[in-house]
Motif scaffolding. Sequence first.
Motif, PDB file in Angstrom:
ATOM      1  N   UNK A  92       0.883  -1.166   0.000  1.00 23.23           N
ATOM      2  CA  UNK A  92       0.000   0.000   0.000  1.00 23.23           C
ATOM      3  C   UNK A  92       0.920   1.214   0.000  1.00 23.23           C
ATOM      4  N   UNK A  93       1.060   1.855  -1.163  1.00 18.81           N
ATOM      5  CA  UNK A  93       2.034   2.932  -1.305  1.00 18.81           C
ATOM      6  C   UNK A  93       1.546   4.246  -0.715  1.00 18.81           C
ATOM      7  N   UNK A  94       0.224   4.448  -0.694  1.00 19.10           N
ATOM      8  CA  UNK A  94      -0.299   5.699  -0.160  1.00 19.10           C
ATOM      9  C   UNK A  94      -1.769   5.850  -0.481  1.00 19.10           C
ATOM     10  N   UNK A  95      -2.347   6.926   0.000  1.00 21.35           N
ATOM     11  CA  UNK A  95      -3.755   7.241  -0.255  1.00 21.35           C
ATOM     12  C   UNK A  95      -3.937   8.745  -0.323  1.00 21.35           C
ATOM     13  N   UNK A  96      -4.985   9.155  -1.049  1.00 18.98           N
ATOM     14  CA  UNK A  96      -5.426  10.544  -1.091  1.00 18.98           C
ATOM     15  C   UNK A  96      -6.901  10.540  -0.730  1.00 18.98           C
ATOM     16  N   UNK A  97      -7.222  11.103   0.426  1.00 22.37           N
ATOM     17  CA  UNK A  97      -8.543  10.936   1.026  1.00 22.37           C
ATOM     18  C   UNK A  97      -9.233  12.284   1.155  1.00 22.37           C
ATOM     19  N   UNK A 249       4.117   6.399   1.513  1.00 22.01           N
ATOM     20  CA  UNK A 249       5.177   5.661   2.172  1.00 22.01           C
ATOM     21  C   UNK A 249       6.500   5.861   1.447  1.00 22.01           C
ATOM     22  N   UNK A 250       7.551   6.108   2.193  1.00 16.46           N
ATOM     23  CA  UNK A 250       8.881   6.327   1.610  1.00 16.46           C
ATOM     24  C   UNK A 250       9.863   5.206   1.945  1.00 16.46           C
ATOM     25  N   UNK A 251       9.727   4.664   3.152  1.00 16.75           N
ATOM     26  CA  UNK A 251      10.683   3.660   3.616  1.00 16.75           C
ATOM     27  C   UNK A 251      10.030   2.897   4.767  1.00 16.75           C
ATOM     28  N   UNK A 252      10.209   1.574   4.845  1.00 12.55           N
ATOM     29  CA  UNK A 252       9.560   0.818   5.911  1.00 12.55           C
ATOM     30  C   UNK A 252      10.050   1.223   7.302  1.00 12.55           C
ATOM     31  N   UNK A 253       9.139   1.156   8.269  1.00 18.61           N
ATOM     32  CA  UNK A 253       9.461   1.304   9.687  1.00 18.61           C
ATOM     33  C   UNK A 253       9.308  -0.072  10.317  1.00 18.61           C
ATOM     34  N   UNK A 270      -3.584  24.084   6.639  1.00 16.10           N
ATOM     35  CA  UNK A 270      -2.827  22.982   6.038  1.00 16.10           C
ATOM     36  C   UNK A 270      -1.560  22.694   6.832  1.00 16.10           C
ATOM     37  N   UNK A 271      -1.340  21.410   7.104  1.00 17.66           N
ATOM     38  CA  UNK A 271      -0.143  20.942   7.782  1.00 17.66           C
ATOM     39  C   UNK A 271       0.611  19.980   6.885  1.00 17.66           C
ATOM     40  N   UNK A 272       1.923  20.110   6.848  1.00 21.34           N
ATOM     41  CA  UNK A 272       2.785  19.082   6.276  1.00 21.34           C
ATOM     42  C   UNK A 272       3.273  18.201   7.415  1.00 21.34           C
ATOM     43  N   UNK A 273       3.289  16.892   7.183  1.00 22.05           N
ATOM     44  CA  UNK A 273       3.692  15.954   8.223  1.00 22.05           C
ATOM     45  C   UNK A 273       4.646  14.922   7.635  1.00 22.05           C
ATOM     46  N   UNK A 274       5.463  14.333   8.489  1.00 23.65           N
ATOM     47  CA  UNK A 274       6.342  13.270   8.043  1.00 23.65           C
ATOM     48  C   UNK A 274       6.798  12.442   9.241  1.00 23.65           C
ATOM     49  N   UNK A 275       7.359  11.279   8.911  1.00 24.09           N
ATOM     50  CA  UNK A 275       7.913  10.374   9.921  1.00 24.09           C
ATOM     51  C   UNK A 275       9.398  10.234   9.666  1.00 24.09           C
ATOM     52  N   UNK A 276      10.175  10.408  10.727  1.00 23.60           N
ATOM     53  CA  UNK A 276      11.612  10.141  10.701  1.00 23.60           C
ATOM     54  C   UNK A 276      11.850   8.835  11.430  1.00 23.60           C
ATOM     55  N   UNK A 277      12.501   7.864  10.776  1.00 23.00           N
ATOM     56  CA  UNK A 277      12.712   6.573  11.425  1.00 23.00           C
ATOM     57  C   UNK A 277      13.862   6.646  12.430  1.00 23.00           C
ATOM     58  N   UNK A 278      14.235   5.497  12.970  1.00 17.93           N
ATOM     59  CA  UNK A 278      15.241   5.459  14.026  1.00 17.93           C
ATOM     60  C   UNK A 278      16.590   6.001  13.563  1.00 17.93           C
ATOM     61  N   UNK A 281      15.916   8.700   8.802  1.00 16.00           N
ATOM     62  CA  UNK A 281      15.565   8.658   7.381  1.00 16.00           C
ATOM     63  C   UNK A 281      14.081   8.946   7.228  1.00 16.00           C
ATOM     64  N   UNK A 282      13.722   9.546   6.110  1.00 11.40           N
ATOM     65  CA  UNK A 282      12.330   9.874   5.834  1.00 11.40           C
ATOM     66  C   UNK A 282      11.566   8.593   5.522  1.00 11.40           C
ATOM     67  N   UNK A 283      10.555   8.288   6.340  1.00  7.68           N
ATOM     68  CA  UNK A 283       9.806   7.045   6.181  1.00  7.68           C
ATOM     69  C   UNK A 283       8.423   7.264   5.585  1.00  7.68           C
ATOM     70  N   UNK A 284       7.810   8.399   5.837  1.00  6.37           N
ATOM     71  CA  UNK A 284       6.477   8.700   5.302  1.00  6.37           C
ATOM     72  C   UNK A 284       6.294  10.203   5.253  1.00  6.37           C
ATOM     73  N   UNK A 285       5.591  10.662   4.219  1.00  6.53           N
ATOM     74  CA  UNK A 285       5.189  12.068   4.134  1.00  6.53           C
ATOM     75  C   UNK A 285       3.660  12.116   4.085  1.00  6.53           C
TER      76      UNK A 285
END
Length: 291
Positions: A92-97, A249-253, A270-278, A281-285
């Motif tokens: 599941x690469x991503x969604x636009x909801x 999704x950019x990179x698995x966690x 509007x907010x921009x959000x992302x996940x930084x892994x351990x 590295x950018x894991x999700x935007x």
Amino acid sequence: MTGKPDLRNWVGGSQEAADLVLADRSAALAAALDQPADAIAGGAMLPPLRHWLHFQEVVPRGRLGRDGHPALGGFLPDIGAYWGGSATRRMWAGSRIDLHRPLVLGQPARRLSVIEAIAEKAGRSGRLVFVTVRHEISDHAGVLAITDRHDIVYREEKAGRGSAALPTPEPAPADHEWEDGFTADPVLLFRYSALTFNGHRIHYDRDYARDVEGYGGLVVHGPLLATLLCDFACGLRPGQALSAFSFRGRRPVLDGQPFRLRARAESDDRLSLWIADAGNALAMTAEARFG
């Protein structure tokens, strides 16, 4: 079907499903995430992205693929047959909801799913096929409540251990205004798999995830990460209604590895959000819109 299937034959294909939007599923996820569930009851509004807990695809065990997903070739195209019998992996690469109006807990809902587009591309790790499925969810009155464009990517399986073909790490942005931390353990991954009836083995079968798909541990579900980002965004805008949310999704966690939820305001709505892994590295935007 004989010979190589034509992927264009699947574009426009559709299927329908009905479900009762039960409060207990959202309450169970709240418990799994250590969130309060006082407001989750019949007659209340379904929290954002909890539609993923409904419309479960329940198929007999004999119709599952090796990876635990339902076998392909029905509603979704059989990409392996298209590639001449090659084994495939899907993500599941991503969604636009778009959230048009809230669903009401305790009320029935219907979902119409349509294959909107199919595109074949060449990636660094081999052949890829992207399938976009548009889910339109209507409430008990038959009014459109949610449009969810769900992007699925199929990757040709390469022989040998360590074949997950992870993308090159990209440093996560450091210009966030808000940050929170989270670590997903195997129990949470099991509970989310159960709540969504997701049989993909990379989320609960460590031997399979490591030895067959080449990951360094259990993979945290993309929609679970997106749900955490969405909840984070809504917590930053209390009292404002979420109108749209998208993620990629950019990179698995992996389980047991702490990661950071980060956000930055782009405008009042509007907010921009992302996940930084351990490893930062950018894991999700993601992006959240309100109003």
